[in-house]
Design an enzyme around this catalytic site. Structure first.
Site, PDB file in Angstrom:
ATOM      1  N   ALA A  61       0.936  -1.114  -0.090  1.00  0.00           N
ATOM      2  CA  ALA A  61       0.194  -0.055  -0.015  1.00  0.00           C
ATOM      3  C   ALA A  61       0.753   1.213   0.003  1.00  0.00           C
ATOM      4  CB  ALA A  61      -0.994   0.018   1.138  1.00  0.00           C
ATOM      5  N   ALA A  62       2.101   1.126   0.303  1.00  0.00           N
ATOM      6  CA  ALA A  62       2.913   2.348   0.295  1.00  0.00           C
ATOM      7  C   ALA A  62       3.663   2.593  -0.924  1.00  0.00           C
ATOM      8  CB  ALA A  62       3.971   2.376   1.441  1.00  0.00           C
ATOM      9  N   ILE A  80       1.797   1.733  -7.518  1.00  0.00           N
ATOM     10  CA  ILE A  80       0.608   1.194  -7.948  1.00  0.00           C
ATOM     11  C   ILE A  80      -0.585   1.690  -6.786  1.00  0.00           C
ATOM     12  CG2 ILE A  80      -0.904  -0.740  -8.492  1.00  0.00           C
ATOM     13  CD1 ILE A  80       1.714  -2.305  -9.617  1.00  0.00           C
ATOM     14  N   ALA A  81      -0.239   1.103  -5.891  1.00  0.00           N
ATOM     15  CA  ALA A  81      -1.266   1.569  -4.878  1.00  0.00           C
ATOM     16  C   ALA A  81      -1.663   2.922  -4.688  1.00  0.00           C
ATOM     17  CB  ALA A  81      -0.726   1.296  -3.197  1.00  0.00           C
ATOM     18  N   GLN A 101       0.633 -15.010   2.786  1.00  0.00           N
ATOM     19  CA  GLN A 101      -0.656 -14.413   2.778  1.00  0.00           C
ATOM     20  C   GLN A 101      -1.870 -15.317   2.472  1.00  0.00           C
ATOM     21  OE1 GLN A 101       0.236 -10.945   0.091  1.00  0.00           O
ATOM     22  NE2 GLN A 101       1.276 -10.172   1.609  1.00  0.00           N
ATOM     23  N   ASP A 127      -1.966  -6.353 -19.606  1.00  0.00           N
ATOM     24  CA  ASP A 127      -1.805  -6.829 -21.035  1.00  0.00           C
ATOM     25  C   ASP A 127      -2.800  -6.571 -22.111  1.00  0.00           C
ATOM     26  OD1 ASP A 127       0.727  -8.009 -19.852  1.00  0.00           O
ATOM     27  OD2 ASP A 127      -0.677  -8.972 -18.924  1.00  0.00           O
ATOM     28  N   HIS A 175       1.686 -13.827 -17.431  1.00  0.00           N
ATOM     29  CA  HIS A 175       1.903 -12.268 -17.214  1.00  0.00           C
ATOM     30  C   HIS A 175       3.562 -12.250 -17.137  1.00  0.00           C
ATOM     31  CE1 HIS A 175       2.054  -8.017 -16.553  1.00  0.00           C
ATOM     32  NE2 HIS A 175       2.915  -8.110 -15.547  1.00  0.00           N
TER      33      HIS A 175
HETATM   34  P1  NAD Z   1       6.659  -0.885  -5.489  1.00  0.00           P
HETATM   35  O1  NAD Z   1       8.076  -1.399  -5.073  1.00  0.00           O
HETATM   36  O2  NAD Z   1       6.365   0.507  -5.697  1.00  0.00           O
HETATM   37  O3  NAD Z   1       5.513  -1.173  -4.139  1.00  0.00           O
HETATM   38  C1  NAD Z   1       5.646  -2.416  -3.813  1.00  0.00           C
HETATM   39  C2  NAD Z   1       5.263  -2.239  -2.306  1.00  0.00           C
HETATM   40  O4  NAD Z   1       5.118  -3.750  -1.925  1.00  0.00           O
HETATM   41  C3  NAD Z   1       6.402  -1.818  -1.286  1.00  0.00           C
HETATM   42  O5  NAD Z   1       5.757  -0.751  -0.640  1.00  0.00           O
HETATM   43  C4  NAD Z   1       6.695  -2.817  -0.409  1.00  0.00           C
HETATM   44  O6  NAD Z   1       7.474  -2.403   0.735  1.00  0.00           O
HETATM   45  C5  NAD Z   1       5.534  -3.646  -0.302  1.00  0.00           C
HETATM   46  N1  NAD Z   1       5.726  -4.962  -0.040  1.00  0.00           N
HETATM   47  C6  NAD Z   1       6.698  -5.841  -0.160  1.00  0.00           C
HETATM   48  N2  NAD Z   1       6.755  -7.056   0.570  1.00  0.00           N
HETATM   49  C7  NAD Z   1       5.481  -7.069   1.015  1.00  0.00           C
HETATM   50  C8  NAD Z   1       4.715  -7.918   1.878  1.00  0.00           C
HETATM   51  N3  NAD Z   1       5.307  -9.086   2.131  1.00  0.00           N
HETATM   52  N4  NAD Z   1       3.620  -7.453   2.420  1.00  0.00           N
HETATM   53  C9  NAD Z   1       3.015  -6.404   2.094  1.00  0.00           C
HETATM   54  N5  NAD Z   1       3.551  -5.273   1.208  1.00  0.00           N
HETATM   55  C10 NAD Z   1       4.758  -5.694   0.798  1.00  0.00           C
HETATM   56  O7  NAD Z   1       5.968  -1.692  -6.657  1.00  0.00           O
HETATM   57  P2  NAD Z   1       4.885  -1.304  -7.400  1.00  0.00           P
HETATM   58  O8  NAD Z   1       5.245  -0.708  -8.689  1.00  0.00           O
HETATM   59  O9  NAD Z   1       3.674  -0.939  -6.799  1.00  0.00           O
HETATM   60  O10 NAD Z   1       4.421  -2.872  -8.148  1.00  0.00           O
HETATM   61  C11 NAD Z   1       4.202  -3.797  -7.183  1.00  0.00           C
HETATM   62  C12 NAD Z   1       4.136  -5.282  -7.772  1.00  0.00           C
HETATM   63  O11 NAD Z   1       3.037  -5.292  -9.032  1.00  0.00           O
HETATM   64  C13 NAD Z   1       5.709  -5.834  -8.500  1.00  0.00           C
HETATM   65  O12 NAD Z   1       5.772  -6.803  -8.065  1.00  0.00           O
HETATM   66  C14 NAD Z   1       5.267  -5.547  -9.917  1.00  0.00           C
HETATM   67  O13 NAD Z   1       6.363  -6.152 -10.643  1.00  0.00           O
HETATM   68  C15 NAD Z   1       3.906  -5.784 -10.064  1.00  0.00           C
HETATM   69  N6  NAD Z   1       3.126  -5.342 -11.294  1.00  0.00           N
HETATM   70  C16 NAD Z   1       2.411  -6.306 -11.832  1.00  0.00           C
HETATM   71  C17 NAD Z   1       1.690  -5.865 -13.077  1.00  0.00           C
HETATM   72  C18 NAD Z   1       0.785  -7.040 -13.578  1.00  0.00           C
HETATM   73  O14 NAD Z   1       0.036  -6.582 -14.667  1.00  0.00           O
HETATM   74  N7  NAD Z   1       0.502  -8.130 -13.110  1.00  0.00           N
HETATM   75  C19 NAD Z   1       1.840  -4.549 -13.508  1.00  0.00           C
HETATM   76  C20 NAD Z   1       2.621  -3.928 -12.766  1.00  0.00           C
HETATM   77  C21 NAD Z   1       3.461  -4.167 -11.817  1.00  0.00           C
HETATM   78  C1  LMR Z   2       4.326  -4.750 -16.292  1.00  0.00           C
HETATM   79  O1  LMR Z   2       3.742  -5.575 -17.116  1.00  0.00           O
HETATM   80  O2  LMR Z   2       4.437  -3.593 -16.633  1.00  0.00           O
HETATM   81  C2  LMR Z   2       4.941  -5.190 -14.909  1.00  0.00           C
HETATM   82  O3  LMR Z   2       4.713  -6.417 -14.809  1.00  0.00           O
HETATM   83  C3  LMR Z   2       6.604  -5.163 -15.437  1.00  0.00           C
HETATM   84  C4  LMR Z   2       6.987  -5.563 -14.024  1.00  0.00           C
HETATM   85  O4  LMR Z   2       8.117  -6.351 -14.228  1.00  0.00           O
HETATM   86  O5  LMR Z   2       7.109  -4.917 -12.935  1.00  0.00           O
END
Ligand code: NAD
Ligand code: LMR
Length: 333
Positions: free
Chosen positions: A12-13, A16-17, A112, A159, A187
């Protein structure tokens, strides 16, 4: 107005959040009449940053947002959940191998999954976003055995939206004129963006994507690699991974679970592959075309799959099998 629903966002910090929480809290996902209690989980070192996010949410003065609980404690965060959006995960760091990432995240999603099992409502809908999203989702599902497997999904809507937008830009139409693209599989860069069943509205008529685009080489070549590599391209440019578009995709995905998909349209999401009509190997979270009604998804049946598509669907399944087996081997140790 109904009772507030309890919505968890992990990570949440994170970035994306930061986009996602505002959209959820102002009613973009669960509707303008649905009050919300937000549960926000992050790891302890991030809690002071999370305090700032909470202050900003309060300062938005949003009428649907009835309470905010920010915590580093899974027992508090997963209590009585209606919705769990699992965004937080261990990011890939310099020098880290893919298997190191799988190992770190398998442990997070085991924990989780157990918390879901112990504290959440059995009706909870769980969306996994944190990468590797499909395998993390599978692990969480396996450790929450009393929650129906159908309640788990992972995000491939980003995607899907990328594919839709690429076709729309090529045809010079709004993205809403393009429907029924499919993302098959993982993904990751092995995903298969498939437009064989995609329709494009051109001059008032719906036409097959191949006829609308009139460039088969592009659709079978650069279009596919552009969508497959888009996440990496954004990281290369922004030095951060997609956040605004990921938050938008999470909202699209969850809103469709809550309210259903439009008549005649399907969307893509990662769901459990058991007894599916496309002979995808079982026991994976694999992205399929789905339709959703009454908060229940169903894989779209009867879509023809040619040899070109079959080979790509198998390649991404092979990668998912390797990821699953690697993650499970770590957890067994
Ligand atoms: P970010 O690093 O800005 O934020 C991730 C947050 O997760 C951090 O605040 C971190 O402290 C927290 N975190 C880590 N371990 C944790 C835990 N055990 N419990 C709770 N919180 C925890 O990253 P972001 O840019 O917000 O991306 C988050 C994730 O989403 C990444 O894994 C990224 O690769 C993924 N992502 C997926 C997609 C998709 O389409 N599936 C797209 C974009 C990003
Ligand atoms: C995305 O598709 O933008 C992300 O999953 C890429 C990544 O590795 O965080």
């Amino acid at each position: 107005m109904s009772e507030p629903i309890r919505v968890l966002v992990t990570g949440a910090a994170g970035q994306i959040a930061y986009s996602l929480l505002y959209s959820i809290s102002k009613g973009d996902v669960f509707g303008k009449d649905q009050p919300i209690t937000l549960l926000l989980l992050d790891i302890p070192p991030m809690l002071s940053i999370l305090d700032g996010v909470v202050m900003e949410l309060q300062d938005c003065a949003l009428p649907l947002l009835r309470a905010i609980v920010a915590t580093g404690n899974e027992e508090v965060a997963f209590k009585d959940l209606d919705i769990a959006i699992l965004v937080g995960s261990m990011p890939r760091k310099e020098g880290m191998e893919r298997k190191d990432l799988l190992k770190a995240n398998a442990a997070i999603f085991e924990s989780q999954g157990k918390a879901l099992e112990k504290y959440a409502k059995k009706t909870v809908k769980v969306l996994v976003v944190g990468n590797p999203a499909n395998t993390n989702c599978l692990i969480a599902m396996k450790f929450a055995s009393s929650i129906p497997k159908e309640n788990f999904s992972c995000l491939t809507r980003l995607d899907h939206n990328r594919a839709r937008s690429q076709v729309a830009m090529r045809c010079g139409v709004p993205a809403t004129y393009v429907k029924n693209v499919i993302i098959w599989g993982n993904h990751s860069s092995t995903q298969y963006p498939d437009v064989h069943h995609c329709l494009v509205k051109m001059s008032g008529n719906e036409v097959a994507c191949f006829d609308a685009v009139k460039d088969e080489a592009w659709l079978k070549g650069d279009f596919i690699t552009t969508v497959q590599q888009r996440g990496a391209a954004v990281i290369k440019s922004r030095k951060l991974s997609s956040a605004m578009s990921a938050a938008k995709a999470i909202c699209d995905h969850m809103r469709d679970i809550w309210f259903g998909t439009p008549e005649g349209e399907f969307i893509s999401m990662g769901v459990y592959s058991t007894g599916n009509p496309y002979k995808v190997p079982e026991d994976l979270i694999y992205s399929f075309p789905v339709q959703i009604k009454d908060k229940t998804w169903k894989i779209v049946e009867g879509l023809a799959v040619n040899d070109f598509s079959r080979a790509k669907m198998e390649a991404t399944a092979t990668e998912l099998i390797e990821e699953r087996d690697t993650a499970i081997a770590f957890l067994a140790k």
